[in-house]
Design a protein around this motif. Structure first.
Motif, PDB file in Angstrom:
ATOM      1  N   VAL A  27      46.337  52.837  55.433  1.00  0.00           N
ATOM      2  CA  VAL A  27      47.235  52.480  54.325  1.00  0.00           C
ATOM      3  C   VAL A  27      48.394  53.182  54.569  1.00  0.00           C
ATOM      4  O   VAL A  27      48.535  54.366  55.047  1.00  0.00           O
ATOM      5  N   SER A  28      49.329  52.547  54.564  1.00  0.00           N
ATOM      6  CA  SER A  28      50.902  52.740  54.927  1.00  0.00           C
ATOM      7  C   SER A  28      51.676  52.433  53.669  1.00  0.00           C
ATOM      8  O   SER A  28      51.570  51.316  53.043  1.00  0.00           O
ATOM      9  N   ILE A  29      52.735  53.105  53.438  1.00  0.00           N
ATOM     10  CA  ILE A  29      53.640  53.074  52.404  1.00  0.00           C
ATOM     11  C   ILE A  29      55.100  52.753  52.579  1.00  0.00           C
ATOM     12  O   ILE A  29      55.505  53.696  53.342  1.00  0.00           O
ATOM     13  N   ASP A  30      55.690  51.863  52.479  1.00  0.00           N
ATOM     14  CA  ASP A  30      57.051  51.422  52.844  1.00  0.00           C
ATOM     15  C   ASP A  30      58.007  51.485  51.575  1.00  0.00           C
ATOM     16  O   ASP A  30      57.994  50.791  50.762  1.00  0.00           O
ATOM     17  N   ASN A  31      58.844  52.855  51.509  1.00  0.00           N
ATOM     18  CA  ASN A  31      59.652  52.714  50.227  1.00  0.00           C
ATOM     19  C   ASN A  31      61.225  52.790  50.634  1.00  0.00           C
ATOM     20  O   ASN A  31      61.876  53.016  49.795  1.00  0.00           O
ATOM     21  N   GLU A  32      61.569  51.949  51.844  1.00  0.00           N
ATOM     22  CA  GLU A  32      62.627  52.193  52.379  1.00  0.00           C
ATOM     23  C   GLU A  32      63.123  50.613  52.518  1.00  0.00           C
ATOM     24  O   GLU A  32      64.446  50.105  52.416  1.00  0.00           O
ATOM     25  N   SER A  33      62.358  49.637  52.989  1.00  0.00           N
ATOM     26  CA  SER A  33      62.630  48.128  53.120  1.00  0.00           C
ATOM     27  C   SER A  33      63.390  47.424  52.132  1.00  0.00           C
ATOM     28  O   SER A  33      64.243  46.769  52.391  1.00  0.00           O
ATOM     29  N   LEU A  34      62.761  47.799  50.946  1.00  0.00           N
ATOM     30  CA  LEU A  34      63.154  46.726  49.889  1.00  0.00           C
ATOM     31  C   LEU A  34      63.882  47.859  48.638  1.00  0.00           C
ATOM     32  O   LEU A  34      63.437  48.892  48.433  1.00  0.00           O
ATOM     33  N   GLN A  35      64.747  47.257  47.937  1.00  0.00           N
ATOM     34  CA  GLN A  35      65.490  48.263  46.975  1.00  0.00           C
ATOM     35  C   GLN A  35      64.798  48.284  45.892  1.00  0.00           C
ATOM     36  O   GLN A  35      64.930  49.311  44.786  1.00  0.00           O
ATOM     37  N   ASP A  36      64.289  47.222  45.279  1.00  0.00           N
ATOM     38  CA  ASP A  36      63.452  46.994  43.983  1.00  0.00           C
ATOM     39  C   ASP A  36      62.159  47.267  43.782  1.00  0.00           C
ATOM     40  O   ASP A  36      61.520  47.320  42.769  1.00  0.00           O
ATOM     41  N   THR A  38      58.224  48.952  45.943  1.00  0.00           N
ATOM     42  CA  THR A  38      57.494  49.533  47.023  1.00  0.00           C
ATOM     43  C   THR A  38      56.616  48.666  47.704  1.00  0.00           C
ATOM     44  O   THR A  38      55.726  48.136  47.169  1.00  0.00           O
ATOM     45  N   LEU A  39      56.636  48.800  49.190  1.00  0.00           N
ATOM     46  CA  LEU A  39      55.603  48.240  49.707  1.00  0.00           C
ATOM     47  C   LEU A  39      54.268  48.888  50.044  1.00  0.00           C
ATOM     48  O   LEU A  39      54.299  50.108  50.689  1.00  0.00           O
ATOM     49  N   VAL A  40      53.013  48.350  49.817  1.00  0.00           N
ATOM     50  CA  VAL A  40      51.918  49.050  50.110  1.00  0.00           C
ATOM     51  C   VAL A  40      51.173  48.231  50.985  1.00  0.00           C
ATOM     52  O   VAL A  40      50.724  47.107  50.644  1.00  0.00           O
ATOM     53  N   LYS A  41      50.914  48.607  52.100  1.00  0.00           N
ATOM     54  CA  LYS A  41      50.189  47.955  53.280  1.00  0.00           C
ATOM     55  C   LYS A  41      48.667  48.544  53.485  1.00  0.00           C
ATOM     56  O   LYS A  41      48.806  49.734  53.790  1.00  0.00           O
ATOM     57  N   VAL A  42      47.851  47.633  53.641  1.00  0.00           N
ATOM     58  CA  VAL A  42      46.361  48.169  54.002  1.00  0.00           C
ATOM     59  C   VAL A  42      45.919  47.137  55.127  1.00  0.00           C
ATOM     60  O   VAL A  42      45.781  45.876  55.044  1.00  0.00           O
ATOM     61  N   ASP A  43      45.562  47.777  56.059  1.00  0.00           N
ATOM     62  CA  ASP A  43      44.983  47.262  57.405  1.00  0.00           C
ATOM     63  C   ASP A  43      43.540  48.029  57.460  1.00  0.00           C
ATOM     64  O   ASP A  43      43.205  49.139  57.531  1.00  0.00           O
ATOM     65  N   SER A  44      42.537  46.871  57.390  1.00  0.00           N
ATOM     66  CA  SER A  44      41.170  47.410  57.278  1.00  0.00           C
ATOM     67  C   SER A  44      40.070  46.468  57.777  1.00  0.00           C
ATOM     68  O   SER A  44      40.255  45.363  58.012  1.00  0.00           O
ATOM     69  N   VAL A  45      38.820  46.915  58.367  1.00  0.00           N
ATOM     70  CA  VAL A  45      37.799  46.007  58.598  1.00  0.00           C
ATOM     71  C   VAL A  45      37.526  45.383  57.493  1.00  0.00           C
ATOM     72  O   VAL A  45      37.356  45.615  56.260  1.00  0.00           O
ATOM     73  N   TYR A  69      50.655  39.510  50.002  1.00  0.00           N
ATOM     74  CA  TYR A  69      50.150  38.592  51.180  1.00  0.00           C
ATOM     75  C   TYR A  69      48.840  39.124  51.493  1.00  0.00           C
ATOM     76  O   TYR A  69      48.867  40.411  52.105  1.00  0.00           O
ATOM     77  N   ILE A  70      47.953  38.424  51.796  1.00  0.00           N
ATOM     78  CA  ILE A  70      46.350  38.728  52.207  1.00  0.00           C
ATOM     79  C   ILE A  70      46.112  37.770  53.418  1.00  0.00           C
ATOM     80  O   ILE A  70      46.214  36.720  53.311  1.00  0.00           O
ATOM     81  N   SER A  71      45.713  38.356  54.356  1.00  0.00           N
ATOM     82  CA  SER A  71      45.182  37.724  55.461  1.00  0.00           C
ATOM     83  C   SER A  71      44.017  38.306  56.139  1.00  0.00           C
ATOM     84  O   SER A  71      43.992  39.553  56.445  1.00  0.00           O
ATOM     85  N   SER A  72      43.207  37.279  56.637  1.00  0.00           N
ATOM     86  CA  SER A  72      41.893  38.005  57.243  1.00  0.00           C
ATOM     87  C   SER A  72      41.861  37.034  58.490  1.00  0.00           C
ATOM     88  O   SER A  72      41.434  36.046  58.266  1.00  0.00           O
ATOM     89  N   PHE A  77      41.209  42.615  57.589  1.00  0.00           N
ATOM     90  CA  PHE A  77      41.943  42.324  56.637  1.00  0.00           C
ATOM     91  C   PHE A  77      43.250  43.102  56.876  1.00  0.00           C
ATOM     92  O   PHE A  77      43.458  44.220  57.213  1.00  0.00           O
ATOM     93  N   MET A  78      44.399  42.062  56.371  1.00  0.00           N
ATOM     94  CA  MET A  78      45.647  42.935  56.597  1.00  0.00           C
ATOM     95  C   MET A  78      46.437  42.448  55.158  1.00  0.00           C
ATOM     96  O   MET A  78      46.642  41.298  54.867  1.00  0.00           O
ATOM     97  N   ASP A  79      46.513  43.540  54.141  1.00  0.00           N
ATOM     98  CA  ASP A  79      47.104  43.185  52.865  1.00  0.00           C
ATOM     99  C   ASP A  79      48.441  43.977  52.669  1.00  0.00           C
ATOM    100  O   ASP A  79      48.691  44.949  52.934  1.00  0.00           O
ATOM    101  N   VAL A  80      49.320  43.303  51.991  1.00  0.00           N
ATOM    102  CA  VAL A  80      50.621  43.830  51.622  1.00  0.00           C
ATOM    103  C   VAL A  80      50.933  43.702  50.223  1.00  0.00           C
ATOM    104  O   VAL A  80      50.865  42.379  49.597  1.00  0.00           O
ATOM    105  N   PHE A  81      51.248  44.423  49.368  1.00  0.00           N
ATOM    106  CA  PHE A  81      51.532  44.508  48.115  1.00  0.00           C
ATOM    107  C   PHE A  81      52.927  44.971  47.769  1.00  0.00           C
ATOM    108  O   PHE A  81      53.404  46.047  48.277  1.00  0.00           O
ATOM    109  N   HIS A  82      53.890  44.167  46.890  1.00  0.00           N
ATOM    110  CA  HIS A  82      55.169  44.675  46.386  1.00  0.00           C
ATOM    111  C   HIS A  82      54.724  45.186  45.134  1.00  0.00           C
ATOM    112  O   HIS A  82      54.476  44.420  44.418  1.00  0.00           O
TER     113      HIS A  82
END
Length: 471
Positions: A27-36, A38-45, A69-72, A77-82
């Motif tokens: 689980v990684s969190i990106d709080n810099e790429s977008l101004q409005d 937060t991106l929460v990214k989950v990569d998992s079996v 965005y969810i892709s398997s 699984f690779m999930d990205v949540f705004h």
């Protein structure tokens, strides 16, 4: 003595997958790429129910998922949540960011997938606690039913610690956590539990003779006590979805307050539009949803697809103003797509029902009171005696206080005149009452038949001393 030989087992074998491929969930969190946001990214079996677990964790923190965005592929699984907070801002609290990262990672490692345990006309207990007994109920709804349930529990000397009830398409689902009103302990006596269950089931079946509803759709079930952290814990809102699904609320009468998208519905809301198409090249069924945006929307749709035993392989969701758009690429757990028209129609109806269940167009009343046995019964009786019916209820105790939130309407189905509600608030005096009209437009005066003289008088006077202000 005969020597026993055991095969050698390398203790590092359990960690071999992680050593080769890395952790099974990152689980990684990106709080810099977008101004409005937060991106929460989950990569998992990949495993069934994982997407729902992540969405539920984010939703439980009152975070809004504005895009995902969810892709398997190849078992991953690779999930990205705004996400934004409840005020529409990106997440700034570092403690919250750390909590999200740790919680999602740990829970996806340890929690197994949850499936619906409700069959038509029956309900099974999925929540255990060492502090209360849980009762689940499904029934054909009628005006005053929740009040009758509350009164029955009070008569049976049960204190309602927490309760949630949803009414949709003439069906009611209710989950109540209760304790003994004298000892404040769980009710464990099998005979007493049987009496409670029988009495509640009799109340739930009271409309059978006039409505022609099958008896097996009116049901109450009590839970056993297994201790605090043992057993399966199912999110209560998910369980309400399961219970209403088992009660076939998707086959009930249409909700009159919903209008199709594209029509002039004003503040009445927008009826969800669900379409199912085939993606033959990849072997998926594609579910497209367009509806009015609201909090917890993605949780409701993902919850329903998961409990209907569909696997989400790819998905994208986004919010555009007041509208929400969702697209899911799914297969059944057995690997097949939706081939028959009857199966497609059922999925469409169930998703429409899941979206509509949480939407209440009535007036919201929130009352805070000193907690005591029978309080919920008194409050709901006052509402019923003044021609008001409960569409949804959320009852909880916080220490010595009880917080009761109700969505109510006129018993005839008409809107409640807000002038009546304001007058009621004045008449209550010391009672702490928060009122919110779920419709932004004022109700038509001709729809209201209430008068100030009919205003709760003697009943409120009897119970007003039990209410305290919330500060």
């Amino acid at each position: 003595m005969k020597k026993v030989c055991w095969p050698y087992f390398d203790p590092d074998f359990e960690n071999l997958h992680e050593r080769i491929y890395g952790p099974s969930c990152k689980v990684s969190i990106d709080n810099e790429s977008l101004q409005d946001c937060t991106l929460v990214k989950v990569d998992s079996v990949k495993k069934q129910g994982l997407l729902l677990q992540v969405v539920q964790d984010l939703t439980d923190l009152n975070l809004t998922i504005t895009k995902s965005y969810i892709s398997s592929d190849a078992g991953w699984f690779m999930d990205v949540f705004h996400v934004k907070d409840e005020y529409g801002r990106k997440l700034a609290d570092q403690r919250l960011l750390n909590y999200i990262q740790q919680t999602i990672g740990q829970r996806t490692e340890t929690r197994g997938s949850l499936t619906a345990k409700a069959c038509r006309g029956h309900s099974f207990i999925s929540e255990s606690s060492s502090e209360h007994t849980t009762i689940e109920m499904t029934a054909t709804d009628r005006p005053g039913l929740f009040s009758e349930i509350s009164a029955a529990l009070a008569d049976l000397h049960c204190n309602v610690v927490e309760a949630h009830a949803w009414s949709h398409n003439a069906r009611l689902a209710c989950i109540a956590n209760i304790s003994d009103d004298s000892t404040d302990t769980p009710i464990e006596d099998p005979h007493r539990l049987a009496v409670i269950q029988e009495h509640l089931t009799t109340i739930l079946r009271a409309t059978t003779a006039t409505t022609g509803t099958s008896l097996d759709q009116q049901h109450a079930k009590t839970a056993g006590i297994h201790g605090g952290s043992e057993g399966t814990t199912t999110d209560m809102e998910r369980r309400l979805h399961q219970l209403l699904l088992s009660a076939r609320d998707f086959d009930g009468p249409p909700t009159p307050s919903m209008m199709p998208l594209g029509l002039e519905g004003g503040d009445e809301g927008m009826k969800p539009v669900v379409l199912i198409e085939s993606c033959k090249e990849k072997g998926y069924s594609v579910v497209s949803i367009q509806c009015k945006d609201r909090p917890r929307l993605m949780f409701d749709t993902v919850c329903t697809l998961t409990d209907m035993q569909y696997v989400i392989f790819h998905a994208s969701t986004r919010s555009n103003g007041d509208s929400a758009f969702q697209e899911y690429y799914i297969r059944h757990v057995d690997g097949r797509t939706l081939h028959t028209e009857s199966e497609k129609e059922r999925v469409v109806k169930c998703l429409e029902a899941a979206i509509e269940r949480r939407v209440c167009q009535g007036v919201r009343l929130q009352l805070c009171a000193a907690n005591r046995a029978g309080l919920l019964s008194d409050i709901t009786r006052v509402l019923r005696e003044n021609g008001l019916t409960v569409l949804r209820a959320d009852v909880a105790t916080q220490g010595k206080k009880a917080v009761n939130a109700f969505y109510i309407k006129d018993i005839t189905g008409n809107d409640i005149d807000m002038e009546f509600v304001k007058s009621m608030k004045k008449e209550m005096g010391p009672i702490d009452l928060d009122v919110k009209n779920e419709r932004s437009r004022p109700c038509s005066p001709e729809k209201s038949h209430f008068s100030i003289s009919n205003l709760l008088k003697s009943q409120i006077e009897r119970i007003s001393h039990n209410f305290i202000p919330t500060r």
